[in-house]
Design an enzyme around this catalytic site. Structure first.
Site, PDB file in Angstrom:
ATOM      1  N   SER A 148       0.832  -1.208   0.000  1.00  0.00           N
ATOM      2  CA  SER A 148       0.000   0.000   0.000  1.00  0.00           C
ATOM      3  C   SER A 148       0.868   1.259   0.000  1.00  0.00           C
ATOM      4  CB  SER A 148      -0.915   0.024   1.228  1.00  0.00           C
ATOM      5  OG  SER A 148      -1.745  -1.104   1.244  1.00  0.00           O
ATOM      6  N   HIS A 187      -2.905   6.423   3.661  1.00  0.00           N
ATOM      7  CA  HIS A 187      -3.143   4.983   3.821  1.00  0.00           C
ATOM      8  C   HIS A 187      -4.450   4.726   4.579  1.00  0.00           C
ATOM      9  CE1 HIS A 187      -2.418   1.160   6.149  1.00  0.00           C
ATOM     10  NE2 HIS A 187      -2.167   0.732   4.942  1.00  0.00           N
TER      11      HIS A 187
END
Lengths: 211, 211
Positions: free
Chosen positions: B14, B40
Protein backbone atom coordinates in the site's frame (compact mmCIF):
# COMPACT_ATOMS: atom_id res chain seq x y z
CA UNK A 1 -16.04 32.87 15.11
CA UNK A 2 -19.79 32.38 15.64
CA UNK A 3 -19.39 29.71 18.28
CA UNK A 4 -22.36 27.33 18.27
CA UNK A 5 -21.65 24.96 21.13
CA UNK A 6 -24.76 22.80 21.44
CA UNK A 7 -23.75 19.58 19.68
CA UNK A 8 -27.25 18.94 18.27
CA UNK A 9 -27.31 22.49 16.81
CA UNK A 10 -23.87 21.95 15.24
CA UNK A 11 -25.12 18.73 13.68
CA UNK A 12 -28.29 20.35 12.33
CA UNK A 13 -26.31 23.24 10.84
CA UNK A 14 -23.79 20.79 9.34
CA UNK A 15 -26.50 18.73 7.67
CA UNK A 16 -28.06 21.92 6.32
CA UNK A 17 -24.70 22.90 4.73
CA UNK A 18 -24.29 19.39 3.30
CA UNK A 19 -27.81 19.51 1.82
CA UNK A 20 -27.10 22.91 0.30
CA UNK A 21 -23.80 21.80 -1.24
CA UNK A 22 -25.34 18.64 -2.66
CA UNK A 23 -27.51 21.01 -4.71
CA UNK A 24 -30.09 19.24 -6.82
CA UNK A 25 -28.72 15.74 -6.13
CA UNK A 26 -31.49 13.52 -4.80
CA UNK A 27 -31.35 10.14 -3.09
CA UNK A 28 -34.06 7.62 -2.18
CA UNK A 29 -35.46 7.96 1.34
CA UNK A 30 -33.28 6.12 3.85
CA UNK A 31 -30.26 6.22 1.55
CA UNK A 32 -30.16 10.02 1.77
CA UNK A 33 -29.61 9.89 5.55
CA UNK A 34 -26.73 7.46 5.08
CA UNK A 35 -25.02 9.49 2.35
CA UNK A 36 -25.31 12.72 4.33
CA UNK A 37 -24.04 11.18 7.57
CA UNK A 38 -21.00 9.73 5.82
CA UNK A 39 -20.25 13.15 4.32
CA UNK A 40 -20.75 14.64 7.79
CA UNK A 41 -18.19 12.17 9.17
CA UNK A 42 -15.59 12.67 6.45
CA UNK A 43 -16.28 16.11 4.90
CA UNK A 44 -15.77 14.20 1.66
CA UNK A 45 -18.46 14.66 -0.98
CA UNK A 46 -17.03 11.78 -3.04
CA UNK A 47 -19.29 9.54 -0.98
CA UNK A 48 -22.32 11.03 -2.75
CA UNK A 49 -21.08 9.09 -5.79
CA UNK A 50 -19.24 6.17 -4.16
CA UNK A 51 -21.96 4.71 -1.98
CA UNK A 52 -23.93 1.90 -3.62
CA UNK A 53 -27.05 0.42 -2.07
CA UNK A 54 -28.77 -2.81 -2.93
CA UNK A 55 -32.47 -2.21 -3.52
CA UNK A 56 -33.48 -3.81 -0.23
CA UNK A 57 -30.58 -2.57 1.94
CA UNK A 58 -32.31 0.10 4.00
CA UNK A 59 -35.47 -1.93 4.60
CA UNK A 60 -33.55 -5.07 5.56
CA UNK A 61 -31.24 -3.13 7.90
CA UNK A 62 -34.09 -1.33 9.63
CA UNK A 63 -36.00 -4.57 10.05
CA UNK A 64 -32.93 -6.28 11.56
CA UNK A 65 -32.14 -3.36 13.84
CA UNK A 66 -35.71 -3.20 15.14
CA UNK A 67 -35.48 -6.91 15.99
CA UNK A 68 -32.29 -6.69 18.07
CA UNK A 69 -29.55 -7.17 15.49
CA UNK A 70 -25.97 -8.05 16.29
CA UNK A 71 -23.51 -5.80 14.49
CA UNK A 72 -20.09 -7.28 13.79
CA UNK A 73 -17.20 -4.93 13.05
CA UNK A 74 -13.68 -5.72 11.89
CA UNK A 75 -12.03 -3.09 14.11
CA UNK A 76 -12.42 -1.99 17.69
CA UNK A 77 -12.40 1.53 16.27
CA UNK A 78 -15.60 0.95 14.29
CA UNK A 79 -17.17 -0.74 17.32
CA UNK A 80 -16.19 2.29 19.37
CA UNK A 81 -17.80 4.70 16.88
CA UNK A 82 -21.19 2.98 16.83
CA UNK A 83 -23.73 4.64 19.09
CA UNK A 84 -24.70 2.08 21.76
CA UNK A 85 -27.61 3.88 23.44
CA UNK A 86 -30.12 3.47 20.64
CA UNK A 87 -28.78 0.07 19.62
CA UNK A 88 -29.24 -1.39 23.08
CA UNK A 89 -32.68 0.24 23.45
CA UNK A 90 -33.63 -1.79 20.36
CA UNK A 91 -32.22 -4.95 21.93
CA UNK A 92 -29.14 -4.96 19.71
CA UNK A 93 -25.43 -5.21 20.39
CA UNK A 94 -22.12 -4.71 18.64
CA UNK A 95 -19.14 -7.03 18.79
CA UNK A 96 -15.67 -7.36 17.32
CA UNK A 97 -13.54 -10.49 17.55
CA UNK A 98 -10.29 -8.93 16.30
CA UNK A 99 -8.68 -8.58 19.72
CA UNK A 100 -9.77 -12.02 21.01
CA UNK A 101 -6.83 -14.19 22.04
CA UNK A 102 -8.52 -17.30 20.61
CA UNK A 103 -8.91 -15.60 17.23
CA UNK A 104 -5.29 -14.39 17.25
CA UNK A 105 -3.98 -17.87 18.13
CA UNK A 106 -6.08 -19.58 15.46
CA UNK A 107 -5.05 -17.03 12.80
CA UNK A 108 -1.38 -17.56 13.66
CA UNK A 109 -1.67 -21.36 13.52
CA UNK A 110 -3.51 -21.29 10.17
CA UNK A 111 -1.40 -18.48 8.68
CA UNK A 112 -4.42 -16.33 7.84
CA UNK A 113 -5.53 -12.88 8.95
CA UNK A 114 -7.40 -12.40 12.20
CA UNK A 115 -10.09 -10.75 10.07
CA UNK A 116 -10.75 -14.07 8.32
CA UNK A 117 -11.05 -15.99 11.59
CA UNK A 118 -13.23 -13.22 13.04
CA UNK A 119 -15.72 -13.58 10.21
CA UNK A 120 -15.91 -17.35 10.70
CA UNK A 121 -16.67 -16.84 14.41
CA UNK A 122 -19.24 -14.16 13.65
CA UNK A 123 -21.01 -16.31 11.05
CA UNK A 124 -22.00 -18.72 13.84
CA UNK A 125 -23.86 -16.08 15.85
CA UNK A 126 -27.64 -16.24 16.22
CA UNK A 127 -30.21 -13.62 15.30
CA UNK A 128 -30.18 -10.99 12.57
CA UNK A 129 -26.58 -10.11 11.71
CA UNK A 130 -25.25 -6.88 10.24
CA UNK A 131 -21.59 -6.83 9.20
CA UNK A 132 -19.80 -3.47 9.26
CA UNK A 133 -16.43 -3.92 7.57
CA UNK A 134 -14.38 -0.73 7.40
CA UNK A 135 -10.86 -2.04 7.35
CA UNK A 136 -9.98 -5.54 6.17
CA UNK A 137 -10.70 -6.64 2.60
CA UNK A 138 -9.89 -10.20 3.72
CA UNK A 139 -12.88 -9.98 6.08
CA UNK A 140 -15.14 -9.02 3.22
CA UNK A 141 -13.74 -11.75 0.94
CA UNK A 142 -14.15 -14.46 3.58
CA UNK A 143 -17.62 -13.21 4.44
CA UNK A 144 -18.61 -13.47 0.77
CA UNK A 145 -17.38 -17.10 0.72
CA UNK A 146 -19.35 -17.93 3.88
CA UNK A 147 -22.49 -16.45 2.31
CA UNK A 148 -21.93 -18.37 -0.94
CA UNK A 149 -21.53 -21.56 1.12
CA UNK A 150 -24.85 -20.87 2.87
CA UNK A 151 -23.16 -20.64 6.27
CA UNK A 152 -24.26 -17.08 6.87
CA UNK A 153 -27.26 -14.96 5.84
CA UNK A 154 -26.59 -11.36 6.86
CA UNK A 155 -29.43 -8.85 7.01
CA UNK A 156 -26.91 -6.30 5.70
CA UNK A 157 -23.25 -6.12 4.70
CA UNK A 158 -21.69 -2.68 5.06
CA UNK A 159 -18.58 -3.08 2.91
CA UNK A 160 -16.39 -0.02 3.24
CA UNK A 161 -12.79 -1.15 3.76
CA UNK A 162 -10.27 1.52 2.81
CA UNK A 163 -7.03 1.07 0.96
CA UNK A 164 -4.94 0.11 -1.97
CA UNK A 165 -4.57 -3.69 -1.99
CA UNK A 166 -7.55 -6.04 -2.66
CA UNK A 167 -9.94 -3.37 -1.44
CA UNK A 168 -11.70 -2.43 -4.68
CA UNK A 169 -12.04 -6.08 -5.71
CA UNK A 170 -13.39 -7.23 -2.33
CA UNK A 171 -16.19 -4.68 -2.55
CA UNK A 172 -17.13 -5.58 -6.12
CA UNK A 173 -17.88 -9.16 -4.97
CA UNK A 174 -21.08 -7.88 -3.38
CA UNK A 175 -22.33 -5.45 -6.03
CA UNK A 176 -25.40 -6.86 -7.74
CA UNK A 177 -25.50 -9.89 -5.44
CA UNK A 178 -28.45 -11.13 -3.40
CA UNK A 179 -27.17 -10.12 0.04
CA UNK A 180 -28.41 -6.67 1.11
CA UNK A 181 -25.40 -4.33 0.94
CA UNK A 182 -24.13 -0.82 1.33
CA UNK A 183 -20.75 -0.58 -0.43
CA UNK A 184 -18.37 2.37 -0.84
CA UNK A 185 -17.13 1.66 -4.34
CA UNK A 186 -13.44 2.32 -4.91
CA UNK A 187 -10.59 2.78 -2.47
CA UNK A 188 -12.27 4.99 0.10
CA UNK A 189 -13.97 3.98 3.32
CA UNK A 190 -12.80 3.28 6.84
CA UNK A 191 -13.87 2.39 10.35
CA UNK A 192 -15.35 5.85 10.76
CA UNK A 193 -17.42 5.40 7.59
CA UNK A 194 -18.62 1.95 8.73
CA UNK A 195 -19.71 3.38 12.09
CA UNK A 196 -21.39 6.38 10.45
CA UNK A 197 -23.46 4.13 8.19
CA UNK A 198 -24.66 2.01 11.12
CA UNK A 199 -25.50 5.14 13.08
CA UNK A 200 -27.41 6.66 10.14
CA UNK A 201 -29.51 3.49 9.97
CA UNK A 202 -30.17 3.41 13.73
CA UNK A 203 -31.12 7.08 13.85
CA UNK A 204 -33.92 6.42 11.34
CA UNK A 205 -35.65 4.21 13.89
CA UNK A 206 -35.88 6.54 16.89
CA UNK A 207 -36.32 10.14 17.90
CA UNK A 208 -32.93 11.36 19.13
CA UNK A 209 -32.62 13.80 22.03
CA UNK A 210 -32.31 17.37 20.73
CA UNK A 211 -33.49 16.54 17.21
CA UNK B 1 -7.63 -11.35 -7.20
CA UNK B 2 -4.00 -11.67 -6.13
CA UNK B 3 -4.74 -12.25 -2.49
CA UNK B 4 -1.90 -11.03 -0.28
CA UNK B 5 -3.01 -11.90 3.23
CA UNK B 6 -0.04 -11.04 5.44
CA UNK B 7 -1.03 -7.67 6.94
CA UNK B 8 2.55 -6.34 6.96
CA UNK B 9 2.90 -7.20 3.26
CA UNK B 10 -0.39 -5.45 2.47
CA UNK B 11 0.84 -2.39 4.30
CA UNK B 12 4.20 -2.37 2.49
CA UNK B 13 2.50 -2.75 -0.89
CA UNK B 14 0.00 0.00 0.00
CA UNK B 15 2.76 2.43 0.94
CA UNK B 16 4.56 1.62 -2.28
CA UNK B 17 1.41 2.48 -4.29
CA UNK B 18 0.98 5.71 -2.32
CA UNK B 19 4.62 6.68 -2.96
CA UNK B 20 4.19 5.97 -6.66
CA UNK B 21 0.99 8.01 -6.94
CA UNK B 22 2.52 10.93 -5.06
CA UNK B 23 4.97 11.11 -7.97
CA UNK B 24 7.65 13.74 -7.51
CA UNK B 25 6.05 15.27 -4.41
CA UNK B 26 8.59 15.36 -1.59
CA UNK B 27 8.15 15.94 2.12
CA UNK B 28 10.64 16.55 4.93
CA UNK B 29 11.74 13.43 6.81
CA UNK B 30 9.29 12.57 9.57
CA UNK B 31 6.49 14.50 7.89
CA UNK B 32 6.53 12.12 4.94
CA UNK B 33 5.64 9.16 7.17
CA UNK B 34 2.70 11.09 8.61
CA UNK B 35 1.34 12.21 5.24
CA UNK B 36 1.60 8.71 3.79
CA UNK B 37 -0.02 7.03 6.79
CA UNK B 38 -2.96 9.44 6.69
CA UNK B 39 -3.41 8.70 2.98
CA UNK B 40 -3.14 4.98 3.82
CA UNK B 41 -5.94 5.43 6.40
CA UNK B 42 -8.26 7.47 4.19
CA UNK B 43 -7.27 6.69 0.57
CA UNK B 44 -7.58 10.45 0.19
CA UNK B 45 -4.64 12.20 -1.46
CA UNK B 46 -6.02 15.62 -0.45
CA UNK B 47 -4.05 15.14 2.76
CA UNK B 48 -0.81 15.57 0.80
CA UNK B 49 -1.86 19.22 0.52
CA UNK B 50 -3.98 19.68 3.66
CA UNK B 51 -1.54 18.63 6.34
CA UNK B 52 0.44 21.51 7.85
CA UNK B 53 3.35 20.98 10.23
CA UNK B 54 5.00 23.48 12.51
CA UNK B 55 8.75 23.43 12.01
CA UNK B 56 9.39 21.64 15.31
CA UNK B 57 6.36 19.30 15.29
CA UNK B 58 8.03 15.99 14.47
CA UNK B 59 11.03 16.54 16.75
CA UNK B 60 8.87 17.69 19.67
CA UNK B 61 6.46 14.76 19.24
CA UNK B 62 9.23 12.17 19.05
CA UNK B 63 10.94 13.64 22.08
CA UNK B 64 7.67 13.55 24.06
CA UNK B 65 6.81 10.02 22.94
CA UNK B 66 10.24 8.72 23.88
CA UNK B 67 9.77 10.21 27.36
CA UNK B 68 6.42 8.54 28.10
CA UNK B 69 3.91 11.03 26.75
CA UNK B 70 0.23 11.06 27.60
CA UNK B 71 -1.96 11.33 24.53
CA UNK B 72 -5.35 12.91 25.02
CA UNK B 73 -8.06 12.30 22.43
CA UNK B 74 -11.50 13.86 22.08
CA UNK B 75 -13.22 10.61 21.08
CA UNK B 76 -13.11 7.03 22.28
CA UNK B 77 -12.84 6.13 18.60
CA UNK B 78 -9.49 7.94 18.21
CA UNK B 79 -8.28 6.38 21.49
CA UNK B 80 -9.29 3.00 20.13
CA UNK B 81 -7.36 3.53 16.88
CA UNK B 82 -4.07 4.43 18.54
CA UNK B 83 -1.67 1.49 18.73
CA UNK B 84 -1.06 0.79 22.42
CA UNK B 85 1.76 -1.77 22.20
CA UNK B 86 4.49 0.64 21.15
CA UNK B 87 3.09 3.49 23.19
CA UNK B 88 3.17 1.53 26.42
CA UNK B 89 6.62 0.11 25.62
CA UNK B 90 7.78 3.75 25.56
CA UNK B 91 6.07 4.40 28.91
CA UNK B 92 3.22 6.33 27.37
CA UNK B 93 -0.54 6.11 27.61
CA UNK B 94 -3.66 7.38 25.92
CA UNK B 95 -6.74 8.77 27.60
CA UNK B 96 -10.07 10.31 26.72
CA UNK B 97 -12.35 12.05 29.20
CA UNK B 98 -15.40 12.33 26.93
CA UNK B 99 -17.30 9.40 28.48
CA UNK B 100 -16.48 10.33 32.12
CA UNK B 101 -19.59 10.88 34.19
CA UNK B 102 -17.95 13.77 36.05
CA UNK B 103 -17.18 15.51 32.74
CA UNK B 104 -20.71 14.95 31.44
CA UNK B 105 -22.25 16.33 34.65
CA UNK B 106 -20.01 19.39 34.70
CA UNK B 107 -20.68 20.11 31.01
CA UNK B 108 -24.44 19.90 31.60
CA UNK B 109 -24.31 22.20 34.63
CA UNK B 110 -22.19 24.79 32.80
CA UNK B 111 -24.02 24.45 29.48
CA UNK B 112 -20.82 23.76 27.51
CA UNK B 113 -19.67 20.80 25.44
CA UNK B 114 -18.08 17.79 27.08
CA UNK B 115 -15.13 18.43 24.78
CA UNK B 116 -14.47 21.76 26.51
CA UNK B 117 -14.56 20.23 29.99
CA UNK B 118 -12.39 17.32 28.78
CA UNK B 119 -9.67 19.71 27.66
CA UNK B 120 -9.70 21.49 31.01
CA UNK B 121 -9.26 18.17 32.82
CA UNK B 122 -6.51 17.08 30.43
CA UNK B 123 -4.61 20.35 30.83
CA UNK B 124 -4.00 19.45 34.48
CA UNK B 125 -2.20 16.19 33.67
CA UNK B 126 1.51 15.81 34.35
CA UNK B 127 4.26 14.90 31.93
CA UNK B 128 4.60 15.59 28.23
CA UNK B 129 1.14 15.95 26.68
CA UNK B 130 0.10 15.31 23.10
CA UNK B 131 -3.43 16.30 22.12
CA UNK B 132 -5.07 14.39 19.28
CA UNK B 133 -8.30 16.20 18.38
CA UNK B 134 -10.16 14.56 15.51
CA UNK B 135 -13.73 15.53 16.21
CA UNK B 136 -14.65 18.56 18.28
CA UNK B 137 -13.68 22.06 17.18
CA UNK B 138 -14.74 23.28 20.63
CA UNK B 139 -11.97 21.08 22.10
CA UNK B 140 -9.41 22.75 19.87
CA UNK B 141 -10.73 26.25 20.64
CA UNK B 142 -10.69 25.67 24.42
CA UNK B 143 -7.25 24.08 24.20
CA UNK B 144 -5.96 27.17 22.38
CA UNK B 145 -7.33 29.38 25.18
CA UNK B 146 -5.71 27.20 27.86
CA UNK B 147 -2.37 27.46 26.05
CA UNK B 148 -2.72 31.24 25.68
CA UNK B 149 -3.44 31.46 29.43
CA UNK B 150 -0.27 29.48 30.17
CA UNK B 151 -2.25 26.67 31.80
CA UNK B 152 -1.04 24.04 29.35
CA UNK B 153 2.13 23.52 27.29
CA UNK B 154 1.54 20.61 24.89
CA UNK B 155 4.46 18.90 23.18
CA UNK B 156 2.18 18.59 20.16
CA UNK B 157 -1.34 19.47 19.10
CA UNK B 158 -2.77 17.25 16.38
CA UNK B 159 -5.69 19.37 15.19
CA UNK B 160 -7.76 17.43 12.70
CA UNK B 161 -11.45 17.83 13.58
CA UNK B 162 -13.73 17.17 10.65
CA UNK B 163 -16.81 19.08 9.66
CA UNK B 164 -18.67 22.11 8.55
CA UNK B 165 -19.22 24.35 11.59
CA UNK B 166 -16.33 26.14 13.38
CA UNK B 167 -13.91 23.48 12.13
CA UNK B 168 -11.83 25.48 9.65
CA UNK B 169 -11.55 28.42 12.03
CA UNK B 170 -10.58 26.29 15.04
CA UNK B 171 -7.65 24.86 13.12
CA UNK B 172 -6.44 28.23 11.87
CA UNK B 173 -5.97 29.34 15.50
CA UNK B 174 -2.86 27.16 15.68
CA UNK B 175 -1.27 27.83 12.27
CA UNK B 176 1.87 29.90 12.71
CA UNK B 177 1.63 29.78 16.51
CA UNK B 178 4.33 28.71 18.97
CA UNK B 179 2.80 25.39 20.01
CA UNK B 180 4.07 22.45 17.93
CA UNK B 181 1.21 21.39 15.67
CA UNK B 182 0.07 19.08 12.93
CA UNK B 183 -3.13 20.52 11.42
CA UNK B 184 -5.32 19.24 8.58
CA UNK B 185 -6.27 22.55 7.03
CA UNK B 186 -9.86 22.81 5.81
CA UNK B 187 -12.89 20.70 6.61
CA UNK B 188 -11.36 17.26 6.45
CA UNK B 189 -9.99 15.14 9.28
CA UNK B 190 -11.51 12.75 11.78
CA UNK B 191 -10.81 10.38 14.63
CA UNK B 192 -9.21 7.94 12.18
CA UNK B 193 -6.88 10.68 10.91
CA UNK B 194 -5.95 11.71 14.46
CA UNK B 195 -5.10 8.11 15.34
CA UNK B 196 -3.13 7.61 12.11
CA UNK B 197 -0.98 10.65 12.82
CA UNK B 198 -0.15 9.47 16.34
CA UNK B 199 0.66 6.00 15.01
CA UNK B 200 2.90 7.43 12.24
CA UNK B 201 4.85 9.31 14.91
CA UNK B 202 5.17 6.28 17.20
CA UNK B 203 6.28 3.99 14.38
CA UNK B 204 9.25 6.28 13.71
CA UNK B 205 10.64 5.41 17.14
CA UNK B 206 10.69 1.62 17.00
CA UNK B 207 11.20 -1.33 14.68
CA UNK B 208 7.77 -2.88 14.09
CA UNK B 209 7.28 -6.62 13.76
CA UNK B 210 7.28 -7.66 10.09
CA UNK B 211 8.72 -4.34 8.83
Amino acid sequence: MNLIIKPSDIEKKSFSIITQELGDRTFPAGQEEVVKRVIHTTADFDYADNLCFSENAIESAKDALSHGATIITDTNMAMSGISKTILSSLGGQVCCFMADKQVADEAKTRGVTRAIVSMEHAAKLDGPLIFAIGNAPTALIRLHELIEQGVCHPALVVGVPVGFVNVVESKELFIGGNTPYIIARGRKGGSNVAAAIINALQYQLVKREGF
